[in-house]
Scaffold this motif. Structure first.
Motif, PDB file in Angstrom:
ATOM      1  N   SER A 254     114.607 -17.957  11.308  1.00 10.72           N
ATOM      2  CA  SER A 254     114.903 -16.565  11.650  1.00 10.72           C
ATOM      3  C   SER A 254     115.987 -16.509  12.716  1.00 10.72           C
ATOM      4  O   SER A 254     116.119 -17.435  13.515  1.00 10.72           O
ATOM      5  N   PRO A 255     116.741 -15.411  12.752  1.00  9.08           N
ATOM      6  CA  PRO A 255     117.687 -15.253  13.850  1.00  9.08           C
ATOM      7  C   PRO A 255     116.933 -15.249  15.176  1.00  9.08           C
ATOM      8  O   PRO A 255     115.805 -14.767  15.263  1.00  9.08           O
ATOM      9  N   ARG A 256     117.577 -15.781  16.211  1.00  9.95           N
ATOM     10  CA  ARG A 256     116.918 -15.894  17.514  1.00  9.95           C
ATOM     11  C   ARG A 256     117.931 -15.588  18.609  1.00  9.95           C
ATOM     12  O   ARG A 256     119.053 -16.094  18.599  1.00  9.95           O
ATOM     13  N   ILE A 257     117.514 -14.758  19.553  1.00  7.39           N
ATOM     14  CA  ILE A 257     118.340 -14.441  20.712  1.00  7.39           C
ATOM     15  C   ILE A 257     117.616 -14.980  21.937  1.00  7.39           C
ATOM     16  O   ILE A 257     116.454 -14.647  22.179  1.00  7.39           O
ATOM     17  N   VAL A 258     118.310 -15.829  22.690  1.00  4.28           N
ATOM     18  CA  VAL A 258     117.732 -16.442  23.884  1.00  4.28           C
ATOM     19  C   VAL A 258     118.460 -15.884  25.104  1.00  4.28           C
ATOM     20  O   VAL A 258     119.686 -15.910  25.169  1.00  4.28           O
ATOM     21  N   VAL A 259     117.692 -15.380  26.058  1.00  4.71           N
ATOM     22  CA  VAL A 259     118.221 -14.856  27.313  1.00  4.71           C
ATOM     23  C   VAL A 259     117.882 -15.866  28.408  1.00  4.71           C
ATOM     24  O   VAL A 259     116.749 -16.330  28.499  1.00  4.71           O
ATOM     25  N   TYR A 260     118.874 -16.204  29.239  1.00  2.00           N
ATOM     26  CA  TYR A 260     118.684 -17.203  30.276  1.00  2.00           C
ATOM     27  C   TYR A 260     118.396 -16.521  31.622  1.00  2.00           C
ATOM     28  O   TYR A 260     119.238 -15.805  32.163  1.00  2.00           O
ATOM     29  N   ARG A 261     117.216 -16.779  32.153  1.00  2.00           N
ATOM     30  CA  ARG A 261     116.706 -16.074  33.329  1.00  2.00           C
ATOM     31  C   ARG A 261     117.506 -16.344  34.610  1.00  2.00           C
ATOM     32  O   ARG A 261     117.973 -15.423  35.262  1.00  2.00           O
ATOM     33  N   ARG A 262     117.641 -17.585  34.997  1.00  2.00           N
ATOM     34  CA  ARG A 262     118.258 -17.897  36.300  1.00  2.00           C
ATOM     35  C   ARG A 262     119.702 -17.413  36.417  1.00  2.00           C
ATOM     36  O   ARG A 262     120.059 -16.808  37.441  1.00  2.00           O
ATOM     37  N   PRO A 263     120.567 -17.626  35.423  1.00  2.00           N
ATOM     38  CA  PRO A 263     121.937 -17.114  35.566  1.00  2.00           C
ATOM     39  C   PRO A 263     121.995 -15.591  35.723  1.00  2.00           C
ATOM     40  O   PRO A 263     122.832 -15.078  36.468  1.00  2.00           O
ATOM     41  N   LEU A 264     121.089 -14.881  35.049  1.00  2.00           N
ATOM     42  CA  LEU A 264     121.084 -13.429  35.174  1.00  2.00           C
ATOM     43  C   LEU A 264     120.541 -12.992  36.532  1.00  2.00           C
ATOM     44  O   LEU A 264     121.085 -12.077  37.158  1.00  2.00           O
ATOM     45  N   GLU A 265     119.480 -13.640  36.995  1.00  2.00           N
ATOM     46  CA  GLU A 265     118.926 -13.296  38.307  1.00  2.00           C
ATOM     47  C   GLU A 265     119.959 -13.512  39.418  1.00  2.00           C
ATOM     48  O   GLU A 265     120.034 -12.717  40.356  1.00  2.00           O
ATOM     49  N   LEU A 266     120.757 -14.546  39.291  1.00  2.00           N
ATOM     50  CA  LEU A 266     121.753 -14.847  40.324  1.00  2.00           C
ATOM     51  C   LEU A 266     122.900 -13.839  40.353  1.00  2.00           C
ATOM     52  O   LEU A 266     123.617 -13.748  41.350  1.00  2.00           O
TER      53      LEU A 266
END
Length: 126
Positions: free
Chosen positions: A80-92
């Motif tokens: 299935s298509p999958r979208i991964v969001v990266y927590r630490r880079p966004l929090e910074l």
């Protein structure tokens, strides 16, 4: 007394809220035709692994991946298509919860638009 939520749990809740908002917009809009988000998986990872920054499925800021789209394969047997969001880079990159929520929403909208082959403004005009 309930335990306080961790930063990761708060981040996950913000991603879930953004995904639910985008799913509602896409599901309610006929212009997307049969291209809906059913079957699309959303995930959160703390940091990105090895990625080629030149891949078009990577959303980055100053060579740091913020999210990645794994488009999947056509047919029932493919992933299935999958979208991964990266927590630490966004929090910074965010100052406070409101700014983080807006940044997460922007990243989710951008990746969903990429998946559906539309402009982000068609999903979220803000």
């Amino acid at each position: 007394m309930p335990m306080a939520k961790t930063r990761a749990q708060n981040f996950d809740a913000l991603v879930l809220e953004a995904v639910e908002n985008v799913e509602r917009v896409v599901g309610d809009n006929e212009r997307f035709g049969p291209k809906k988000l059913g079957g699309v998986e959303f995930a959160v990872e703390d940091v990105p692994g090895e990625v080629n920054a030149y891949d078009t499925d990577v959303l980055e800021d100053r060579d740091v991946p913020l999210a990645r789209l794994f488009p999947g394969r056509a047919g029932a047997s493919g992933p299935s298509p999958r979208i991964v969001v990266y927590r630490r880079p966004l929090e910074l990159r965010a100052n406070g919860v409101e700014e983080l929520a807006q940044l997460i929403r922007s990243v989710v909208v951008e990746q969903v638009a990429n998946l559906l082959g539309v402009r982000p403004e068609e999903i979220d005009p803000d």
